[in-house]
Design a protein around this motif. Sequence first.
Motif, PDB file in Angstrom:
ATOM      1  N   CYS A 154       0.856  -1.195  -0.080  1.00  0.00           N
ATOM      2  CA  CYS A 154      -0.259  -0.026   0.039  1.00  0.00           C
ATOM      3  C   CYS A 154       0.890   1.235   0.136  1.00  0.00           C
ATOM      4  CB  CYS A 154      -0.936  -0.104   1.320  1.00  0.00           C
ATOM      5  SG  CYS A 154      -2.228  -1.289   1.143  1.00  0.00           S
ATOM      6  N   ILE A 155       2.115   1.370   0.837  1.00  0.00           N
ATOM      7  CA  ILE A 155       2.891   2.484   0.751  1.00  0.00           C
ATOM      8  C   ILE A 155       3.516   2.633  -0.549  1.00  0.00           C
ATOM      9  CG2 ILE A 155       4.932   3.237   1.743  1.00  0.00           C
ATOM     10  CD1 ILE A 155       4.289   2.013   4.548  1.00  0.00           C
ATOM     11  N   PHE A 156       3.899   1.453  -1.153  1.00  0.00           N
ATOM     12  CA  PHE A 156       4.546   1.652  -2.497  1.00  0.00           C
ATOM     13  C   PHE A 156       3.456   2.170  -3.435  1.00  0.00           C
ATOM     14  CE2 PHE A 156       7.265  -2.366  -0.946  1.00  0.00           C
ATOM     15  CZ  PHE A 156       7.829  -1.597  -0.498  1.00  0.00           C
ATOM     16  N   ALA A 157       2.309   1.818  -3.508  1.00  0.00           N
ATOM     17  CA  ALA A 157       1.333   2.321  -4.313  1.00  0.00           C
ATOM     18  C   ALA A 157       1.033   3.659  -4.100  1.00  0.00           C
ATOM     19  CB  ALA A 157      -0.001   1.478  -4.149  1.00  0.00           C
ATOM     20  N   LEU A 158       1.126   4.268  -2.996  1.00  0.00           N
ATOM     21  CA  LEU A 158       0.726   5.580  -2.388  1.00  0.00           C
ATOM     22  C   LEU A 158       1.889   6.499  -3.344  1.00  0.00           C
ATOM     23  CD1 LEU A 158      -0.454   7.948  -1.074  1.00  0.00           C
ATOM     24  CD2 LEU A 158       0.753   7.193   0.821  1.00  0.00           C
ATOM     25  N   ILE A 159       3.124   5.891  -2.941  1.00  0.00           N
ATOM     26  CA  ILE A 159       4.054   6.814  -3.551  1.00  0.00           C
ATOM     27  C   ILE A 159       4.095   6.740  -5.146  1.00  0.00           C
ATOM     28  CG2 ILE A 159       6.711   7.325  -3.606  1.00  0.00           C
ATOM     29  CD1 ILE A 159       5.444   7.884  -1.057  1.00  0.00           C
ATOM     30  N   GLY A 160       3.826   5.686  -5.516  1.00  0.00           N
ATOM     31  CA  GLY A 160       3.730   5.569  -6.750  1.00  0.00           C
ATOM     32  C   GLY A 160       2.544   6.354  -7.602  1.00  0.00           C
ATOM     33  N   GLN A 165       0.380  10.890 -10.600  1.00  0.00           N
ATOM     34  CA  GLN A 165      -0.682  12.042 -10.470  1.00  0.00           C
ATOM     35  C   GLN A 165       0.029  13.488 -10.295  1.00  0.00           C
ATOM     36  OE1 GLN A 165      -3.369  11.352 -10.839  1.00  0.00           O
ATOM     37  NE2 GLN A 165      -4.811  13.173 -10.697  1.00  0.00           N
ATOM     38  N   GLY A 166       1.413  13.345  -9.977  1.00  0.00           N
ATOM     39  CA  GLY A 166       2.076  14.568 -10.015  1.00  0.00           C
ATOM     40  C   GLY A 166       2.889  14.910 -11.303  1.00  0.00           C
ATOM     41  N   ASN A 167       2.948  13.973 -12.064  1.00  0.00           N
ATOM     42  CA  ASN A 167       3.606  14.131 -13.394  1.00  0.00           C
ATOM     43  C   ASN A 167       5.048  14.297 -12.885  1.00  0.00           C
ATOM     44  OD1 ASN A 167       1.361  13.890 -15.183  1.00  0.00           O
ATOM     45  ND2 ASN A 167       0.800  16.139 -14.572  1.00  0.00           N
ATOM     46  N   ILE A 168       5.716  13.610 -12.213  1.00  0.00           N
ATOM     47  CA  ILE A 168       6.940  13.492 -12.030  1.00  0.00           C
ATOM     48  C   ILE A 168       7.811  13.140 -13.313  1.00  0.00           C
ATOM     49  CG2 ILE A 168       9.017  12.734 -10.558  1.00  0.00           C
ATOM     50  CD1 ILE A 168       6.884  14.504  -9.062  1.00  0.00           C
ATOM     51  N   GLY A 169       8.721  13.991 -13.721  1.00  0.00           N
ATOM     52  CA  GLY A 169       9.600  13.605 -14.899  1.00  0.00           C
ATOM     53  C   GLY A 169      11.030  13.700 -14.627  1.00  0.00           C
ATOM     54  N   LEU A 170      11.855  13.682 -15.910  1.00  0.00           N
ATOM     55  CA  LEU A 170      13.237  13.419 -15.298  1.00  0.00           C
ATOM     56  C   LEU A 170      13.810  14.738 -14.781  1.00  0.00           C
ATOM     57  CD1 LEU A 170      14.163  11.551 -18.868  1.00  0.00           C
ATOM     58  CD2 LEU A 170      13.941  10.439 -16.423  1.00  0.00           C
ATOM     59  N   ASP A 171      13.195  15.789 -15.184  1.00  0.00           N
ATOM     60  CA  ASP A 171      13.690  17.053 -14.609  1.00  0.00           C
ATOM     61  C   ASP A 171      13.598  17.106 -13.063  1.00  0.00           C
ATOM     62  OD1 ASP A 171      14.156  17.990 -17.267  1.00  0.00           O
ATOM     63  OD2 ASP A 171      12.634  19.065 -17.292  1.00  0.00           O
ATOM     64  N   ASP A 172      12.683  16.419 -12.692  1.00  0.00           N
ATOM     65  CA  ASP A 172      12.344  16.517 -11.151  1.00  0.00           C
ATOM     66  C   ASP A 172      13.376  15.627 -10.304  1.00  0.00           C
ATOM     67  OD1 ASP A 172       9.986  18.217 -11.264  1.00  0.00           O
ATOM     68  OD2 ASP A 172       9.055  16.403 -12.096  1.00  0.00           O
ATOM     69  N   CYS A 235       9.737  10.139  -2.197  1.00  0.00           N
ATOM     70  CA  CYS A 235       8.735  10.731  -1.322  1.00  0.00           C
ATOM     71  C   CYS A 235       9.372  12.208  -1.498  1.00  0.00           C
ATOM     72  CB  CYS A 235       8.632  10.209  -0.117  1.00  0.00           C
ATOM     73  SG  CYS A 235       7.182  10.983   0.710  1.00  0.00           S
ATOM     74  N   THR A 236      10.570  12.205  -1.107  1.00  0.00           N
ATOM     75  CA  THR A 236      11.306  13.524  -1.084  1.00  0.00           C
ATOM     76  C   THR A 236      11.175  14.516  -2.410  1.00  0.00           C
ATOM     77  OG1 THR A 236      12.706  12.756   0.686  1.00  0.00           O
ATOM     78  CG2 THR A 236      13.337  14.757  -0.463  1.00  0.00           C
ATOM     79  N   VAL A 237      11.326  13.761  -3.436  1.00  0.00           N
ATOM     80  CA  VAL A 237      11.266  14.374  -4.811  1.00  0.00           C
ATOM     81  C   VAL A 237       9.849  14.927  -4.977  1.00  0.00           C
ATOM     82  CG1 VAL A 237      10.923  13.728  -7.219  1.00  0.00           C
ATOM     83  CG2 VAL A 237      12.897  12.660  -5.757  1.00  0.00           C
ATOM     84  N   VAL A 238       8.819  14.031  -4.627  1.00  0.00           N
ATOM     85  CA  VAL A 238       7.451  14.854  -4.622  1.00  0.00           C
ATOM     86  C   VAL A 238       7.174  15.951  -3.654  1.00  0.00           C
ATOM     87  CG1 VAL A 238       4.823  14.421  -4.696  1.00  0.00           C
ATOM     88  CG2 VAL A 238       6.441  12.396  -5.244  1.00  0.00           C
ATOM     89  N   ILE A 239       7.716  15.747  -2.524  1.00  0.00           N
ATOM     90  CA  ILE A 239       7.668  16.938  -1.375  1.00  0.00           C
ATOM     91  C   ILE A 239       8.331  18.327  -2.059  1.00  0.00           C
ATOM     92  CG2 ILE A 239       8.335  17.863   0.746  1.00  0.00           C
ATOM     93  CD1 ILE A 239       7.694  14.828   1.800  1.00  0.00           C
ATOM     94  N   VAL A 270      -8.532   7.183   3.081  1.00  0.00           N
ATOM     95  CA  VAL A 270      -7.851   6.326   2.865  1.00  0.00           C
ATOM     96  C   VAL A 270      -6.045   6.662   3.277  1.00  0.00           C
ATOM     97  CG1 VAL A 270      -6.373   5.340   0.603  1.00  0.00           C
ATOM     98  CG2 VAL A 270      -8.928   5.766   0.448  1.00  0.00           C
ATOM     99  N   ILE A 271      -5.842   8.011   3.398  1.00  0.00           N
ATOM    100  CA  ILE A 271      -4.593   8.268   3.770  1.00  0.00           C
ATOM    101  C   ILE A 271      -4.593   8.042   5.359  1.00  0.00           C
ATOM    102  CG2 ILE A 271      -3.197  10.187   4.341  1.00  0.00           C
ATOM    103  CD1 ILE A 271      -2.851   9.085   1.397  1.00  0.00           C
ATOM    104  N   SER A 272      -5.770   8.357   6.079  1.00  0.00           N
ATOM    105  CA  SER A 272      -5.759   8.270   7.428  1.00  0.00           C
ATOM    106  C   SER A 272      -5.610   6.517   7.800  1.00  0.00           C
ATOM    107  CB  SER A 272      -7.191   8.608   7.800  1.00  0.00           C
ATOM    108  OG  SER A 272      -7.099   9.971   7.817  1.00  0.00           O
ATOM    109  N   ILE A 273      -6.096   5.895   6.886  1.00  0.00           N
ATOM    110  CA  ILE A 273      -6.005   4.344   7.361  1.00  0.00           C
ATOM    111  C   ILE A 273      -4.645   3.935   6.930  1.00  0.00           C
ATOM    112  CG2 ILE A 273      -6.815   2.031   6.311  1.00  0.00           C
ATOM    113  CD1 ILE A 273      -9.296   3.333   5.714  1.00  0.00           C
TER     114      ILE A 273
END
Length: 418
Positions: A154-160, A165-172, A235-239, A270-273
């Motif tokens: 579930c944690i892996f799915a959340l970060i994925g 959804q955040g459109n993380i690309g190579l530049d990030d 996770c840090t990349v997204v933050i 879902v995040i609370s759970i």
Amino acid sequence: MHQLKQDITLFSGISQLATTLLGTGLFMVPAIASGITGSLTLWAWCILFIAICPIALTFATMGKHYPNAGGTAYFVRRAFNKRLENAVAWLFMSIMPVGIPPAIALAGGFLKPILPSFLAHDWAAQLLTIALLLIVNLMGSKSSGQLQSLIALCIFALIGGFFWQGNIGLDDLVMPTLHAQDAISIGEALAVMFWCFVGIEAFAHMGEEFKNPQRDFPIAILAGCFIAGCVYWACTVVILKFHAYGSSHFDNGSIPWLSDHLFGSNMALVISILGFFACFASVNLYTQSLSRMVLSQARQYRPSSALVSVSSRGVPVRATYVVFAVITASCVLGLVTELDLSIFLKLANSVFVMIYLLAMLAATRLLTGKARHLARLSLLLCTLVFLCLGWSMLYAVIILLVFMRPWQRTQQRHYAQS
């Protein structure tokens, strides 16, 4: 029946360690570290992982050659003497009143929004968390491993999902440029981030319960550390991309904020759970380890004690009850006095680093060849971290010294009688 069941497989072992290392840290540390050093946090994670590898490898080697429920205390006895072993056992158990309550409080914070209104209070949330932990502990390590495997997925799915959804690309993913003057801020961040790899010493207590400890235990430690490190970095990349850091609100709320920003308010439940079960998984391994430490000490010094009894599921039941009685009392004390939980965390961190240090010291005597050189490097790294703790390291030092003297007198009387 005094023997623990060998139920832990390689996959469940990796899942247990990965979720333990992530646990509460995932919901706090990436945002806190990013607030200290900004985009350089990406380099800090790489440096920390490189630094933790010798320590993890040394624990893996020790667990492979000396699988035992006593963990570090057993390593110390093999390397030095029983007096120091008992002091280490008490040192590890001193985590109960200072290290477990903050994690249960954080887990209870995630549980509160899920509960009906008449139970949505700190008291109810924390006591219910303790009750659920006790039930899972009594189910045995096999059932715990299956639960934590699900939590890990579930944690892996959340970060994925954040990446997608955040459109993380190579530049990030581009690493920032390093300069000599960045060393100070990276060092400050590392002092906080070390908390994320606390848990390896607790996992050492589970070596005896692996189906194939010689093969699977070292792989589980290395793979679990690598997976946790990758998740923290991602996770840090997204933050960093969405600037979910830099204020006290984000220090423990960056993940819920990102979820709301990227998925909408419908994901709040879902995040609370997920947050609750991630914290739950982290505490679960520690409570299992503590009960096995109590079992190991009773088995060694009070073999006729009721504490050595093990259920048909391979669970030290009475030792588990003792552990949870102390944890419950500590949580109630924290709720009544409203003590600052950050104080508990600092004291607990001193115990963790001291245990790492003593384990590495034992490894320098028990291991040979290249493994001994690796242990010496690990000992140096642990010593540097311990000195950086400042005043809080006195808690661990005092516990260690206090419990060495009484056991010394007990052993002297025992040897005189024999």
